[in-house]
Design an enzyme around this catalytic site. Structure first.
Site, PDB file in Angstrom:
ATOM      1  N   ILE A  41      96.674 -13.183   9.775  1.00  0.00           N
ATOM      2  CA  ILE A  41      95.768 -12.218   9.170  1.00  0.00           C
ATOM      3  C   ILE A  41      94.465 -12.885   8.745  1.00  0.00           C
ATOM      4  CG2 ILE A  41      96.635 -12.438   6.799  1.00  0.00           C
ATOM      5  CD1 ILE A  41      95.541  -9.195   8.594  1.00  0.00           C
ATOM      6  N   SER A  43      96.159 -24.530   3.134  1.00  0.00           N
ATOM      7  CA  SER A  43      97.212 -23.977   3.973  1.00  0.00           C
ATOM      8  C   SER A  43      98.151 -25.092   4.410  1.00  0.00           C
ATOM      9  CB  SER A  43      96.602 -23.298   5.206  1.00  0.00           C
ATOM     10  OG  SER A  43      97.580 -22.623   5.963  1.00  0.00           O
ATOM     11  N   LYS A  79      97.065  -7.421   0.999  1.00  0.00           N
ATOM     12  CA  LYS A  79      98.179  -6.510   0.697  1.00  0.00           C
ATOM     13  C   LYS A  79      99.493  -7.091   1.226  1.00  0.00           C
ATOM     14  CE  LYS A  79      99.031  -5.051   4.995  1.00  0.00           C
ATOM     15  NZ  LYS A  79     100.346  -5.116   5.664  1.00  0.00           N
ATOM     16  N   ASP A  83     105.750  -3.557   5.435  1.00  0.00           N
ATOM     17  CA  ASP A  83     104.518  -4.343   5.560  1.00  0.00           C
ATOM     18  C   ASP A  83     103.423  -3.505   6.226  1.00  0.00           C
ATOM     19  OD1 ASP A  83     103.079  -7.091   5.522  1.00  0.00           O
ATOM     20  OD2 ASP A  83     102.935  -6.450   7.609  1.00  0.00           O
TER      21      ASP A  83
END
Length: 307
Positions: A13, A35, A89, A167
């Site tokens: 994403i 990350s 989200k 999701d």
């Protein structure tokens, strides 16, 4: 001056949406990332949020793009360090996590943004404005897609807190809670749970608004071929059809002209406005409906899911 932003979580994403939106924005400058896996050219990438915050790099804001199960601890650290935070989200794995972050942001005076990107789809604002003046008779949500296409090999979505079919389903609920004027309540539901997974692959929900209008929702991750991301709302003045994830809008049989799709660009523009105004936007209603679905739905075991 541009808002100096770091991205935490360089997964699909982030690469598909967040990094391009930041690069195209005049409001933000990408200065770092954190990350466990992945890189992005031109900025230093740290392994953890702790290393990022201790690096000495001047950072104003952080976009949290890691899986929701890891978001709370990282967001806590960023807010305590005085950084403004955008939450991809869902904003957390639980409502309690979200509530804690909201209170901490209020106490520290930092901006917290629960970023429901589907609310920025081209047809949502017009749909919301039209429905605001009308009484809803009923509504139907049909959100079906191919999990192998959109989440290839991703295991976190099947683990507790990953939401499974919710999701993508939470995108539909984020739109529904934005365009339907009345508060929405879950009455009943059924969840289909693969024998080898901890999250549902399909769900059927029966909801209702405060005026008693029934709202049905069907979510399914097993649909191949054309994908279905549609919301239909019947009113006394005709049917509203918000389809293709909110990118197409038809009202009472008339196709409405819409701007080109720019969900993440518009979402980041709103985040910039919030930061500069010293405000937050932390609506949790879509996640609340998902949590209610896990609380109040019957669960049925279905075939094991094989990637």
């Amino acid at each position: 001056m541009a808002i100096r932003i770091a991205v935490v979580g360089l997964g699909k994403i982030a690469h598909d949406q967040h990094l391009p939106a930041i690069a195209a924005s005049r409001d933000f400058e990408l200065v770092a990332a954190a990350s466990l896996e992945g890189t992005t050219p031109g900025v230093p990438v740290f392994r953890t949020i702790d290393e990022l915050l201790a690096s000495g790099i001047a950072i104003d804001a952080v976009a949290m793009c890691q899986p929701p199960q890891a978001r709370y601890e990282a967001a806590l650290k960023a807010i305590r360090a005085g950084k403004h935070v955008l939450l991809e989200k869902p904003p957390g794995a639980t409502l309690a996590e979200c509530e804690g972050l909201v209170r901490l942001a209020e106490d520290t005076g930092t901006t917290l943004f629960a970023a429901w990107h589907s609310r920025y789809a081209p047809g949502v604002a017009q749909a919301k404005a039209w429905l605001a003046e009308r009484k809803i008779v009923s509504a139907e949500i049909v959100w079906k897609e191919d999990v192998r296409r959109w989440h290839p090999g991703q295991q976190w979505i099947w683990q507790p807190g990953g939401l499974g079919v919710f999701d993508p389903g939470i995108n539909a609920l984020s739109i529904a809670t934005a365009i339907i004027p009345q508060h929405i309540v879950l009455l009943d539901g059924e969840l289909e749970m693969p024998a080898n997974r901890a999250a549902p692959i399909a769900a059927r929900l029966q909801l209702v608004d405060m005026d008693g209008a029934p709202i049905s929702a069907v979510f399914d991750w097993r649909q191949t071929g054309p994908q279905s991301w549609d919301i239909f709302v019947d009113t006394a003045d005709g049917r509203l059809e918000l389809t293709q994830g909110g990118s197409k809008l038809r009202i009472a049989g008339e196709e409405r002209a819409l701007a080109p799709e720019a969900e993440y660009g518009d979402m980041y523009a709103h985040f910039a406005d919030l930061v500069r105004a010293g405000e937050s936007d932390t609506d949790r209603s879509p996640l609340r409906l998902v949590a209610d679905a896990f609380l109040r739905s019957r669960q049925h075991q279905t075939d094991a899911f094989i990637d």
